[in-house]
Design a protein around this motif. Sequence first.
Motif, mmCIF file in Angstrom:
data_model
loop_
_atom_site.group_PDB
_atom_site.id
_atom_site.type_symbol
_atom_site.label_atom_id
_atom_site.label_comp_id
_atom_site.label_asym_id
_atom_site.label_seq_id
_atom_site.Cartn_x
_atom_site.Cartn_y
_atom_site.Cartn_z
ATOM 1 N N GLU A 103 0.836 -1.198 0.000
ATOM 2 C CA GLU A 103 0.000 0.000 0.000
ATOM 3 C C GLU A 103 0.874 1.252 0.000
ATOM 4 O O GLU A 103 0.546 2.263 -0.622
ATOM 5 N N GLN A 104 1.990 1.199 0.742
ATOM 6 C CA GLN A 104 2.927 2.325 0.761
ATOM 7 C C GLN A 104 3.782 2.361 -0.500
ATOM 8 O O GLN A 104 4.160 3.432 -0.973
ATOM 9 N N TRP A 105 4.089 1.191 -1.032
ATOM 10 C CA TRP A 105 4.964 1.076 -2.202
ATOM 11 C C TRP A 105 4.228 0.250 -3.264
ATOM 12 O O TRP A 105 4.511 -0.939 -3.440
ATOM 13 N N PRO A 106 3.294 0.855 -3.989
ATOM 14 C CA PRO A 106 2.510 0.102 -4.971
ATOM 15 C C PRO A 106 3.414 -0.490 -6.065
ATOM 16 O O PRO A 106 4.245 0.207 -6.643
ATOM 17 N N PRO A 107 3.272 -1.792 -6.350
ATOM 18 C CA PRO A 107 4.080 -2.407 -7.403
ATOM 19 C C PRO A 107 3.719 -1.843 -8.771
ATOM 20 O O PRO A 107 2.581 -1.441 -9.010
ATOM 21 N N VAL A 108 4.704 -1.800 -9.678
ATOM 22 C CA VAL A 108 4.458 -1.356 -11.055
ATOM 23 C C VAL A 108 3.896 -2.551 -11.823
ATOM 24 O O VAL A 108 4.640 -3.452 -12.219
ATOM 25 N N LEU A 109 2.587 -2.575 -12.010
ATOM 26 C CA LEU A 109 1.923 -3.692 -12.678
ATOM 27 C C LEU A 109 1.790 -3.407 -14.175
ATOM 28 O O LEU A 109 1.466 -2.275 -14.572
ATOM 29 N N VAL A 110 2.056 -4.411 -14.993
ATOM 30 C CA VAL A 110 2.064 -4.219 -16.440
ATOM 31 C C VAL A 110 1.395 -5.389 -17.139
ATOM 32 O O VAL A 110 1.206 -6.459 -16.562
#
Length: 316
Positions: A103-110
């Motif tokens: 939540e603090q570090w949202p993953p880069v989703l692709v």
Amino acid sequence: MFTSRALIPVVVAASLLAACGQAKSDTPAAPAAPATTVEAAAQVAPATTVAAAAPAVAPTAAVVVKAGNSDLGKILVGADGLTMYGFTNDVDAKSTCIGTCAEQWPPVLVDPSFAVGPGLDVGVFATTTRDDGTTQLVSGKSPLYFFSGDVTAGDVNGQKSGGVWFVAGIDGGLITEGAAPVAPADTTPAPAATEVAAVAVAPSIQLADTDLGQVVVDADGLTLYLFTKDGDGGVPTCAGGCATAWPPALVSDAPVIGEGIDPALITIVDTPEGKQLKIGKWPLHRLAGDAAAGEINGQAPGGVWFVVGADAKSIK
């Protein structure tokens, strides 16, 4: 007989007139060829129009990562210009930031068919499948994340957070050197210098209020934990992958002790990683999954990790 002879020329004349009339009616049939040509053209035209309407090239994949500029140099940013980060506790391109951390570090989703921007080497990038089945972008060996504290393009507010979060460079590595983001206080004259000086002498270990009561935390307010297996002799036993998930609480100089903690309880122990803080007999650790002050995501996993009170006892 006269009548009959007279009739013969009339019949012949009528036949000739009929023949002439037939010849004249056949002559205009020649324009039928142009009519055929017009009909053929009408058939060709629509086919030509349809062919022209067909797309010449297939749509290209969306660009999800670009090269951006920051105070730290060229860095990786998203399509909206927000900075991308790597987490040093991630090993072999496997993401370990989940739950509250994500939540603090949202993953880069692709999407697997992602594209990269100009000036970037596509060979540097790959993807990894997260525990929830989503696809995360990887640069080099680092799964990439955004930081919830970054608001506009060029922000690098997450740089060096907890000593484990670093801005992603364009070459597949992380930028661990360079200046941390400038705090707003630094932009003002003399008062800013006073504020910075105050931060410089912040306690290495202090108390903070949590849902479990007052617990010991580090200078950044991140919760500190004890490992019950360290109890015999007070020597750290968490190494390798354990130390990746539970990094030791290190200090560079003599610890500065906050109010409410008995200085006699605080010591340090030398480890291969550096000088590790101790309270009582317990070497202290952080949790890689705690991303912000006040989080206690490491309480009681396996029944061997616990937060610590000011009296050097575990809180269960």
